[in-house]
Scaffold this motif. Structure first.
Motif: not given
Length: 291
Positions: A1-29
């Protein structure tokens, strides 16, 4: 099972973290938890185009809602994280729910530093950090109004520039002997002082605010060097405080921000990362990141 990531905070850093994870190939939750009622958005335009009414709210968004839906991200708006158990890798939420994580990114950002003077809670006093902050001051941000801006940093000078352009009467009070005192040389500071004064801004340096009184609903700003100024609106831009309370309560090392190593890992082993707010004054810890 893929790992899951929780991001606490929806500012610029939190939003970019979402994009970077997916762009980097992370397929977990991925779950993004933010206390704000908006998707991650750009903050620099708040004190410029958005305050001026020249930029619609939807244009502030870093990415539209369709991006998060397409990326399979669980976005929790208007939800605060009230507790963190790093040992159990679990979070308690303000709606009564709980989340568990394999890895977590703390992107809690900061909040405006409050004015340290009597009367700072006057209804005319506003801070500028979020969309809600700007929306709250709009009824007072009208042509002809006197606006007192406390602090001549980036926020203060940007607000002054927008105010003079839209017919308000801005007075800037800066306790330091020059504007942009923490970031600019005297030559650069002098240039910006001349530009603002030339545009009609009443800019006063060496003018610390000692109190804010009330007169028939208006704020009377008392300055040691600027006398008493009756204002329809007061905007305070005197710095930022890092939001480290959640991390501190969980036993994470903090030093005017969350202490992290070169890989943004905190002092708590096991998948807990933070956003470096500034270089810590003590050597960073370098724990192993748990798999």
């Amino acid at each position: 099972m893929s790992a899951n990531v929780v991001i606490v905070g929806g500012g610029h850093a939190g939003g970019q973290a979402v994009a970077s994870l997916r762009q980097g190939g992370f397929d977990g939750d991925i779950t993004l938890v933010t206390a704000e009622q908006s998707l991650p958005y750009q903050r620099p335009p708040l004190s410029k185009a958005y305050l001026a009414g020249e930029l619609p709210r939807e244009r502030l968004l870093m990415r539209p809602s369709a991006f998060y839906e397409g990326a399979g991200v669980d976005v929790r708006l208007g939800i605060e994280v009230t507790g963190l158990d790093a040992g159990r890798r679990s979070l308690t939420l303000s709606d009564g729910g709980q989340l568990t994580y394999d890895h977590m990114i703390l992107a809690t950002g900061g909040r405006p530093r409050p004015l340290p003077c009597p009367g700072a809670d006057h209804p005319a006093v506003h801070y500028l950090r979020t969309i809600a902050d700007v929306d709250a001051m709009r009824p007072r941000f009208v042509p002809g109004a006197c606006i007192v801006i406390v602090g001549a940093g980036y926020i203060g000078l940007e607000v002054a520039a927008v105010a003079i352009k839209h017919g308000l009467r801005p007075v800037v009070l800066e306790m330091a002997p020059m504007v942009l005192a923490r970031v600019a040389s005297p030559e650069v500071a002098g240039f910006f002082e001349n530009v603002h004064r030339g545009a009609g801004v009443d800019l006063r340096t060496g003018a610390a605010v000692s109190a804010i009184d009330d007169r028939d609903g208006k704020a009377v700003v008392v300055s040691m060097a600027g006398g008493r100024i009756e204002a329809d609106l007061v905007v305070a831009g005197v710095g930022l405080l890092p939001n480290v309370e959640l991390a501190q309560a969980a036993g994470i090392d903090c030093d005017n921000g969350i202490v992290v190593d070169a890989f943004c890992r905190t002092s708590v082993p096991g998948g807990l990362c933070g956003r470096r707010l500034q270089q810590p004054s003590k050597p960073p810890v370098r724990p192993a990141l748990a798999s």
